[in-house]
Scaffold this motif. Structure first.
Motif, PDB file in Angstrom:
ATOM      1  N   ALA A   1      -9.253  37.407  34.723  1.00 56.15           N
ATOM      2  CA  ALA A   1      -8.542  38.661  34.983  1.00 56.15           C
ATOM      3  C   ALA A   1      -7.113  38.396  35.444  1.00 56.15           C
ATOM      4  N   ALA A   2      -6.954  37.408  36.312  1.00 54.30           N
ATOM      5  CA  ALA A   2      -5.620  37.090  36.829  1.00 54.30           C
ATOM      6  C   ALA A   2      -4.724  36.522  35.736  1.00 54.30           C
ATOM      7  N   LEU A   3      -5.315  35.734  34.846  1.00 52.42           N
ATOM      8  CA  LEU A   3      -4.505  35.055  33.835  1.00 52.42           C
ATOM      9  C   LEU A   3      -4.168  35.941  32.644  1.00 52.42           C
ATOM     10  N   ARG A   4      -4.887  37.047  32.487  1.00 47.41           N
ATOM     11  CA  ARG A   4      -4.535  37.974  31.410  1.00 47.41           C
ATOM     12  C   ARG A   4      -3.113  38.494  31.583  1.00 47.41           C
ATOM     13  N   LYS A   5      -2.696  38.675  32.827  1.00 52.80           N
ATOM     14  CA  LYS A   5      -1.348  39.170  33.100  1.00 52.80           C
ATOM     15  C   LYS A   5      -0.297  38.150  32.652  1.00 52.80           C
ATOM     16  N   VAL A   6      -0.611  36.867  32.840  1.00 53.72           N
ATOM     17  CA  VAL A   6       0.302  35.819  32.379  1.00 53.72           C
ATOM     18  C   VAL A   6       0.334  35.795  30.857  1.00 53.72           C
ATOM     19  N   GLU A   7      -0.846  35.934  30.265  1.00 56.40           N
ATOM     20  CA  GLU A   7      -1.000  35.894  28.815  1.00 56.40           C
ATOM     21  C   GLU A   7      -0.200  37.002  28.129  1.00 56.40           C
ATOM     22  N   GLU A   8      -0.040  38.120  28.803  1.00 56.13           N
ATOM     23  CA  GLU A   8       0.733  39.223  28.242  1.00 56.13           C
ATOM     24  C   GLU A   8       2.208  38.842  28.081  1.00 56.13           C
ATOM     25  N   LYS A   9       2.662  37.918  28.919  1.00 53.88           N
ATOM     26  CA  LYS A   9       4.072  37.509  28.892  1.00 53.88           C
ATOM     27  C   LYS A   9       4.269  36.247  28.050  1.00 53.88           C
ATOM     28  N   PHE A  10       3.439  35.243  28.283  1.00 49.23           N
ATOM     29  CA  PHE A  10       3.549  33.964  27.593  1.00 49.23           C
ATOM     30  C   PHE A  10       2.218  33.668  26.910  1.00 49.23           C
ATOM     31  N   ALA A  11       2.250  33.566  25.613  1.00 51.61           N
ATOM     32  CA  ALA A  11       1.022  33.427  24.825  1.00 51.61           C
ATOM     33  C   ALA A  11       0.224  32.195  25.217  1.00 51.61           C
ATOM     34  N   PHE A  12      -1.087  32.295  25.060  1.00 49.35           N
ATOM     35  CA  PHE A  12      -1.997  31.172  25.264  1.00 49.35           C
ATOM     36  C   PHE A  12      -2.570  30.749  23.917  1.00 49.35           C
ATOM     37  N   ARG A  13      -2.660  29.440  23.728  1.00 52.69           N
ATOM     38  CA  ARG A  13      -3.339  28.883  22.565  1.00 52.69           C
ATOM     39  C   ARG A  13      -3.744  27.453  22.892  1.00 52.69           C
ATOM     40  N   SER A  14      -4.982  27.101  22.572  1.00 53.28           N
ATOM     41  CA  SER A  14      -5.436  25.729  22.748  1.00 53.28           C
ATOM     42  C   SER A  14      -6.641  25.506  21.844  1.00 53.28           C
ATOM     43  N   ASN A  15      -7.343  24.400  22.046  1.00 48.71           N
ATOM     44  CA  ASN A  15      -8.546  24.137  21.258  1.00 48.71           C
ATOM     45  C   ASN A  15      -9.584  23.438  22.127  1.00 48.71           C
ATOM     46  N   ASP A  16     -10.816  23.434  21.659  1.00 49.46           N
ATOM     47  CA  ASP A  16     -11.896  22.922  22.498  1.00 49.46           C
ATOM     48  C   ASP A  16     -11.807  21.412  22.713  1.00 49.46           C
ATOM     49  N   TYR A  17     -11.198  20.674  21.763  1.00 52.14           N
ATOM     50  CA  TYR A  17     -11.013  19.238  21.990  1.00 52.14           C
ATOM     51  C   TYR A  17     -10.107  19.007  23.197  1.00 52.14           C
ATOM     52  N   TYR A  18      -8.938  19.631  23.203  1.00 50.18           N
ATOM     53  CA  TYR A  18      -7.979  19.370  24.280  1.00 50.18           C
ATOM     54  C   TYR A  18      -8.500  19.882  25.619  1.00 50.18           C
ATOM     55  N   LEU A  19      -9.132  21.044  25.620  1.00 54.15           N
ATOM     56  CA  LEU A  19      -9.667  21.577  26.872  1.00 54.15           C
ATOM     57  C   LEU A  19     -10.806  20.721  27.406  1.00 54.15           C
ATOM     58  N   SER A  20     -11.471  19.953  26.534  1.00 50.05           N
ATOM     59  CA  SER A  20     -12.553  19.078  26.990  1.00 50.05           C
ATOM     60  C   SER A  20     -12.038  17.919  27.836  1.00 50.05           C
ATOM     61  N   LEU A  21     -10.721  17.664  27.810  1.00 52.76           N
ATOM     62  CA  LEU A  21     -10.141  16.595  28.614  1.00 52.76           C
ATOM     63  C   LEU A  21      -9.948  17.014  30.071  1.00 52.76           C
TER      64      LEU A  21
END
Length: 374
Positions: free
Chosen positions: A21-41
């Motif tokens: 919920a808190a990060l949705r506000k950030v996402e509205e300003k600066f886009a989020f994109r990643s993948n499950d490989y990188y997040l697994s690190l």
């Protein structure tokens, strides 16, 4: 293996409901994109995990510090998606997508206004390069060129390679860190590199590994494949608070890169881009971290230069004394400035070149430092 991409923080299972919920506000300003490989690190039990800091939004990004174009790239744009700042080098923006959107990105404006600066048809841009024989280096960047299908990237590489006076094609990419399977699982990419990286005119991969934990076995394999295909691979990284602002961490990164034949090239002072305040380290503290890291490694691992990609050029942080900070133009938009040596009174809180406001003119500087190199 084909990693799955995530484009909303709600898709990150490791985050709590409140965090999402808190990060949705950030996402509205600066886009989020990643993948499950990188997040697994990420070690999700560590709130200060450096990989999390690179990839996952933070409320601190909403602090109103910095500007969207701190290096004033617009001033050097000569055609859609084409910049010509340095005499020998042009920069071609060919993508506005990355494998992960780094939270410290200095071109996040590309992801906020998609398509505004990136070129899809490079005909005009290639014509400009062809008409300027002083250009010997062309950097393909974005965004990340390796997020593109090889079938889309190859025509661009082919067009640039057909220009006789272009000796080097650089491809700026963090895909070896974000998604090494993009390289491992695509023989056509390696064939393309083998075709256009010739004995006399090489393709350089400008990789970006920010933390040694990114150098996984898969990433090392991807780098080796690029090298075997004929590319020269080097690494560059910004100095980032909470990621690599520790001499031991930075030294480990330098060391591991040197072991696999990937020279450290540049360490950048974090640019004062909008939302990047949480990553900034003061210039003088950064220099001390950089030098301490170099002191922990052998000569082949300490080839990087610590620079600011300033609007006027690449300004190397060349040294500190008790009272002074020294700078040198490693590269410059005005060729007359290349090699120019500058001294200022120290400012421990300085984050960028403009923060140095007291030039030193009353102390002797060794003559060899004042010479303008060619």
């Amino acid at each position: 293996m084909k990693p799955q991409y995530l484009t909303r923080v709600d898709q990150i299972d490791a985050l709590s409901t409140d965090e999402k919920a808190a990060l949705r506000k950030v996402e509205e300003k600066f886009a989020f994109r990643s993948n499950d490989y990188y997040l697994s690190l990420i070690d999700w039990d560590d709130p200060l995990d450096p990989i999390r800091r690179i990839a996952v939004p933070s409320p601190l990004e909403c602090e109103e510090t910095g500007v969207l174009d701190p290096s004033q790239e617009k001033n050097y744009t000569v055609a859609p998606g084409l910049q010509h700042k340095y005499r020998e080098t042009s920069l071609l923006l060919v993508s506005d997508v990355c494998g992960t959107f780094c939270r410290f990105c200095f071109r996040k404006r590309l992801f906020m206004d998609r398509g505004a600066e990136v070129t899809r048809d490079v005909t005009e841009e290639v014509a400009y390069i062809r008409d300027h024989p002083e250009i010997t280096n062309v950097l393909l960047t974005g965004g990340d060129p390796l997020i593109m299908a090889t079938s889309k990237l190859e025509p661009i590489v082919r067009s640039v390679r057909a220009i006789d006076h272009v000796g080097i094609i650089r491809i700026g990419s963090k895909m070896p860190a974000f998604n090494p399977y993009r390289i491992i699982d695509d023989p056509s990419l390696l064939e393309m590199i083998g075709k256009y990286s010739t004995d006399e005119k090489r393709i350089y991969i400008m990789a970006q590994f920010n933390h040694p934990r990114e150098l996984t076995p898969q990433a090392v394999e991807a780098l080796a494949l690029l090298q075997k295909a004929g590319a020269i691979v080097v690494n560059q990284t910004p100095l980032l608070r909470g990621v690599n602002d520790d001499p031991d961490v930075l030294a480990e990164l330098f060391r591991k890169l040197s072991f696999i034949g990937v020279p450290p090239y540049y360490v950048f002072q974090c640019r004062p881009t909008l939302g990047n305040g949480m990553f900034q380290v003061p210039v003088e503290e950064g220099y001390q971290i950089f030098e301490a890291a170099k002191g922990r490694v052998s000569g082949l691992a300490k080839r990087a230069r610590f620079v600011m990609s300033h609007a006027t050029g690449k300004i190397e942080i060349a040294g500190l004394t008790e009272g002074c900070a020294f700078f040198k133009y490693h590269q410059a938009a005005d060729p007359a400035n290349i090699g120019k040596f500058m001294a200022f009174r120290r400012n421990p809180s300085a984050l960028w070149f403009e923060d140095y406001t007291e030039p030193v003119t009353d102390m002797p500087v060794p003559a060899e430092f004042m010479e303008v190199s060619g």
